[in-house]
Design an enzyme around this catalytic site. Sequence first.
Site, PDB file in Angstrom:
ATOM      1  N   ASN A  27     -23.885 -23.725 -62.822  1.00 16.63           N
ATOM      2  CA  ASN A  27     -23.226 -22.415 -62.894  1.00 16.63           C
ATOM      3  C   ASN A  27     -22.127 -22.214 -61.853  1.00 16.63           C
ATOM      4  OD1 ASN A  27     -25.119 -22.280 -60.861  1.00 16.63           O
ATOM      5  ND2 ASN A  27     -25.862 -20.247 -61.375  1.00 16.63           N
ATOM      6  N   GLU A  32     -33.432 -23.333 -53.656  1.00 18.27           N
ATOM      7  CA  GLU A  32     -32.854 -22.052 -54.074  1.00 18.27           C
ATOM      8  C   GLU A  32     -33.163 -21.925 -55.556  1.00 18.27           C
ATOM      9  OE1 GLU A  32     -30.761 -19.577 -55.745  1.00 18.27           O
ATOM     10  OE2 GLU A  32     -28.906 -20.553 -55.068  1.00 18.27           O
ATOM     11  N   CYS A  70     -28.034 -16.911 -60.202  1.00 14.36           N
ATOM     12  CA  CYS A  70     -29.395 -16.602 -59.720  1.00 14.36           C
ATOM     13  C   CYS A  70     -29.441 -15.221 -59.100  1.00 14.36           C
ATOM     14  CB  CYS A  70     -29.832 -17.614 -58.678  1.00 14.36           C
ATOM     15  SG  CYS A  70     -29.855 -19.270 -59.314  1.00 14.36           S
ATOM     16  N   GLU A 115     -29.186 -21.282 -47.123  1.00 17.71           N
ATOM     17  CA  GLU A 115     -27.940 -22.053 -47.169  1.00 17.71           C
ATOM     18  C   GLU A 115     -26.817 -21.155 -46.677  1.00 17.71           C
ATOM     19  OE1 GLU A 115     -28.159 -23.339 -51.407  1.00 17.71           O
ATOM     20  OE2 GLU A 115     -28.287 -25.324 -50.499  1.00 17.71           O
TER      21      GLU A 115
END
Length: 489
Positions: free
Chosen positions: A161, A264, A298, A472
């Site tokens: 994505n 993640e 997400c 991150e």
Amino acid sequence: MTPSLPPTVAAHVPTGLLIGGGWRPASGGATFPVHDPGTTEVLFDVADATSDDAVAALTAADEAFAAYRSSAPSERSELLRAVYDAIRAHAEDIAALVTAEGGKPLAEARAEVAYAADYFRWFSGEAVRFDGLARRAPAGTHHQLVLRRPVGPALLITPWNFPIAMIARKVAPALAAGCTAIVKPARLAPLTTALVAEIIREELARRDLPGGVLNVVPSSSARGVSEPLLADPRLRKLSFTGSTEVGRTLLAGAAQNVLRTSMELGGNAPFLVFEDADLDAAVTGAIAAKMRNSGQTCVAANRFLVHAKVAGEFTERLTEAFATLVVGHGAEPGVTVGPLIEGAAVERVDELVAGAAGAGARVRIGGERPHRPGWFYAPTVLDRVTPDMPLVTEEIFGPVAAVLTFGSEQEAITMANATPFGLVAYAYTGDLSRALRLAEALDTGMLGVNRGMVSDATAPFGGVKSSGLGREGGAEGLDEYLDTVYVAV
Ligand code: SIN
């Protein structure tokens, strides 16, 4: 070749495997197709790495680690700064490729390239700011040193994505810390990774740093790459962005050699609109939080939880705003909503919407597939949605806004937390004390207050509960690639 990808860009996209500083075909000679989701046409056939190729990439990363781990932090900093400069210099070409393979509108692709470049700039700075400690032990008997050192070769598995931002978010801190990397890009969008990997390969070569610092193994079989690497004790780190389901399998594999992991995973973001919110700002934020990449993030707002007093007005304005969105191929001027990544994604979103409508939800706009080539779904708003509907309990990953109502702050918090996920939440309120109460009460790793977007290379991105482990970006992003060594002197 689709005309959406300028031939000047197409001519420079590597389609092989990058192992030990050189591009090569897959050992089995196989390839797999990469499609333009806006037309369904095949853009390129890409080398399909085998398990042997994955192990060869780990061997290259392991050999390179011996030298790269002791390279000067300033040298690594300069490497990353040069990659930042090169990405900015080639931003238009990279954005065209992001749109071609991922579908997002060109304006969004440009924003993604800038966002990705920021990770290289940020970690260029962090590379020379490792912390450490030297102190006399409290007992007075000796001294204590606390040192940081790179974890080792890292497997970085990235999603489709954000074809450049996700590799940037993993590769930049890994290389800043002195780790070497094997990147397994997503099968559906591996091309931008290859273009950026070529930029990094050139910068490594220019500095006489080992080519094996960065290796790239696209594959149609994720397990074919991950399983042999997770079983190999030379691998020391796994970072993954993708679904919670796949994340669980990878975590189990990572347990074999007790790897450092950063995960993640999925989200189910609540977007809370309180009765004291600025509704114009809330609608603007809702579009940002919901429609980026056609809802395929997400951090996409998955559940609009709106105070009953303002729910009618908010839904009306949101529906009007959705009506102004322009669906089309991401390379067409003026398009604001691109396609979904593949046909199966359209089927899934359609099922969720039809299921909710069949169970009593009201479709205010959309709820259908536009009649045009490509994998499209119309921007959709539904109200009269209830918490038990799969549209609410599952991650939609599509351009669909589901509106539910609440009557009190406590009810809003209870509804927001009623999910196994905890990546991000958004809250619109005019009351700062309420915003601070929400920051304490919501089970998420991130919270946007009167903002529909939280992502920032300089801040820690990540979730709690089934949304993942580790962070991150920010200073925390470097820690994920560093071990702590305590020395008693
Ligand atoms: C994601 O969807 O996984 C990342 C989104 C972001 O970095 O903003």
